[in-house]
Design a protein around this motif. Structure first.
Motif, PDB file in Angstrom:
ATOM      1  N   ASP A  12      70.903  47.349 -76.863  1.00  0.00           N
ATOM      2  CA  ASP A  12      71.925  48.376 -77.071  1.00  0.00           C
ATOM      3  C   ASP A  12      71.305  49.773 -77.181  1.00  0.00           C
ATOM      4  O   ASP A  12      71.775  50.726 -76.558  1.00  0.00           O
ATOM      5  CB  ASP A  12      72.744  48.091 -78.337  1.00  0.00           C
ATOM      6  N   SER A  13      70.247  49.901 -77.991  1.00  0.00           N
ATOM      7  CA  SER A  13      69.644  51.234 -78.155  1.00  0.00           C
ATOM      8  C   SER A  13      69.023  51.714 -76.849  1.00  0.00           C
ATOM      9  O   SER A  13      69.100  52.895 -76.522  1.00  0.00           O
ATOM     10  CB  SER A  13      68.616  51.244 -79.287  1.00  0.00           C
ATOM     11  N   VAL A  17      73.590  53.091 -76.324  1.00  0.00           N
ATOM     12  CA  VAL A  17      74.793  52.858 -77.136  1.00  0.00           C
ATOM     13  C   VAL A  17      74.630  53.582 -78.466  1.00  0.00           C
ATOM     14  O   VAL A  17      73.647  53.366 -79.182  1.00  0.00           O
ATOM     15  CB  VAL A  17      75.015  51.340 -77.370  1.00  0.00           C
TER      16      VAL A  17
END
Length: 139
Positions: A12-13, A17
């Motif tokens: 995600d990072s 996000v």
């Protein structure tokens, strides 16, 4: 002792996000607690490796490598720099932190070298130069 707490990247990072409003609020409160306790010297989130570069050194040669980089779990998505009594205090504080990611994540604590760690390994003039630099940086 000073430590750096590395917040490891996740898929995600690395995808960019952004944290939810709830996570942002929880982190804000946690950072306020760190400041109130006099521990936090610095802390920031880091943009995905797709926006970063690595510089490979080999003798006098320098090679610039553009992100993104593989092995997401070995990348860093953020950090805190803390001044703590000992490693146990750092561990206690990290265990109190909100999970910095929407899913499973890891953080890593690493002690930072201090001048006394280099006693005898540095020429006196280099040690004086380092001390002057640290004074200018406010350490």
């Amino acid at each position: 002792m000073r430590v750096i707490v590395l917040v490891k990247a996740t898929e995600d990072s690395e995808a960019g996000v952004m944290p939810s409003m709830e996570l942002s609020e929880a982190m804000g409160k946690y950072n306020a607690e760190l400041l109130e306790a006099g521990l936090m010297l610095a802390g920031e989130g880091i943009k995905p490796s797709s926006q970063g570069y690595r510089i490979a050194f080999d003798g006098d040669e320098r090679t610039v490598i553009s992100g993104p980089f593989a092995a997401t779990n070995e990348l860093v998505a953020g950090y805190w720099l803390w001044e703590v009594k000992d490693i146990d205090e750092a561990l206690d504080w990290v265990k109190r932190a909100p999970n910095p990611m929407p899913g499973p994540s890891e953080s890593e604590i690493r002690p930072i070298y201090e001048m006394e760690d280099f006693a005898g390994a540095m020429m006196p003039e280099v040690q004086i130069q380092e001390e002057r630099m640290r004074e200018k940086l406010g350490e």
